[in-house]
Structure formats: structure tokens, C-alpha cells
Enzyme design. Structure first.
Site, PDB file in Angstrom:
ATOM      1  N   THR A  48       0.270   5.966  -3.946  1.00  0.00           N
ATOM      2  CA  THR A  48       0.606   5.789  -5.316  1.00  0.00           C
ATOM      3  C   THR A  48       2.325   6.328  -5.353  1.00  0.00           C
ATOM      4  O   THR A  48       3.214   5.538  -5.826  1.00  0.00           O
ATOM      5  CB  THR A  48      -0.002   6.409  -6.134  1.00  0.00           C
ATOM      6  OG1 THR A  48      -1.184   5.895  -6.213  1.00  0.00           O
ATOM      7  CG2 THR A  48       0.677   6.221  -7.788  1.00  0.00           C
ATOM      8  N   CYS A  49       2.699   7.682  -4.810  1.00  0.00           N
ATOM      9  CA  CYS A  49       3.857   7.860  -4.815  1.00  0.00           C
ATOM     10  C   CYS A  49       4.962   6.973  -3.923  1.00  0.00           C
ATOM     11  O   CYS A  49       5.838   6.770  -4.499  1.00  0.00           O
ATOM     12  CB  CYS A  49       3.801   9.281  -4.033  1.00  0.00           C
ATOM     13  SG  CYS A  49       2.737  10.482  -4.926  1.00  0.00           S
ATOM     14  N   SER A  50       4.422   6.637  -2.946  1.00  0.00           N
ATOM     15  CA  SER A  50       5.409   5.706  -2.294  1.00  0.00           C
ATOM     16  C   SER A  50       5.250   4.136  -2.619  1.00  0.00           C
ATOM     17  O   SER A  50       6.430   3.741  -2.381  1.00  0.00           O
ATOM     18  CB  SER A  50       4.764   5.656  -0.731  1.00  0.00           C
ATOM     19  OG  SER A  50       4.914   6.834  -0.040  1.00  0.00           O
TER      20      SER A  50
END
Length: 159
Positions: A48-50
């Protein structure tokens, strides 16, 4: 105790990669005299972060600048080398990639989480905050497992 709107950012060390190597700065130095968005992710290179969190802030960086934001920081409980590599792979123009490998800043904010069940140890909760000269004006903390209120679009709508 969790930081709240109107509170001053606590002092802790952050690290970012400079041309000469890792550079330590205090959170007080980072936030002083300017309007800053800081968003925190549970881990560099995580899905999700990337795929969403960092790219959203990269995509909207110019809009944030037009709304008076002086700096945008992406923070994770990772070492400076991991954050630097993530930054190189994501090309986050206009985003400061900030590390605090032992999680002291997240703890000082009261926004740490125990991700040991996932083999990740102490991490930061997913959140975004806006601070003006070191005083929190907006705070968006995600419920566990969610990605909604700390997105770039949500922060932009709140400004």
C-alpha cells in the site's frame, strides 16, 4: 499519549540521505519556521505504501505547494539506507524521505504500533499530519489496516 491538534511536535532524531551520506536532523529543525506535511507509512517497499501512499503525495506535491505547504516528509521506521533506496526506486520528487530506524519519533508522537505479528516489530501507524512552525494543525490517523484518511487526496481536501 497521542499527539493532538494544537500540540507541538516532540523533539526526536530523524535521518535522511544527503550527498555526503546519512544526515541526522532533529524534528524541531525539520518543522521550524515552515508549514510541513508529514505522512508516515508502516514500511518502505510495502504494497500500500509503494502503490498508493507515497505516489499520491508525489502526484499532488505541486498542489500542496500552491496551498502554502513548504515541505512534505515521508517517514518510516526503517533505516536511512532503505528509505534512500525506496526514494530512488519511487522517484519522489519534492518529498523528503525520512528515517527513524528505532521508532523513537513515532513513540514520541504516541503513534507507534506493534507489528510483531507480521514479523515487522515496532513500526509507525499510518498517518498524516500538518504542522505550522512545529504546531500540529491537522492530524489524520488511519484505523488498523485502512488507507483512507491519510491519503494525499484526503490531506489536500482538509487544507
Amino acid at each position: 499519549m497521542t499527539i493532538r491538534i494544537g500540540d507541538s511536535i516532540p523533539s526526536a532524531n530523524l535521518t535522511e540521505m544527503a550527498e555526503s551520506g546519512p544526515q541526522t536532523l532533529t524534528s524541531s529543525q525539520y518543522f521550524a519556521g515552515r508549514k510541513v506535511i508529514l505522512f508516515s507509512v508502516p514500511g518502505a517497499f510495502t504494497p500500500t505504501c509503494s502503490a498508493y501512499h507515497l505516489p499520491g503525495f508525489v502526484e499532488h506535491a505541486d498542489e500542496f505547494k500552491r496551498k502554502g505547504i513548504d515541505a512534505i516528509g515521508c517517514m518510516s521506521v526503517n533505516d536511512v539506507f532503505v528509505m534512500h533506496s525506496w526514494g530512488k526506486s519511487a522517484n519522489p520528487s519534492g518529498i523528503d524521505m525520512l528515517a527513524h530506524g528505532n521508532g523513537q519519533f513515532s513513540q514520541a508522537l504516541g503513534l507507534e504500533q506493534d507489528a510483531s505479528a507480521f514479523g515487522m516489530g515496532l513500526r509507525s501507524q499510518r498517518f498524516a499530519l500538518v504542522a505550522d512552525d512545529g504546531v500540529v494543525t491537522h492530524l489524520m490517523v488511519e484505523a488498523p489496516g485502512e488507507f483512507r484518511v491519510s491519503s494525499a487526496e484526503s490531506v489536500l481536501a482538509a487544507l
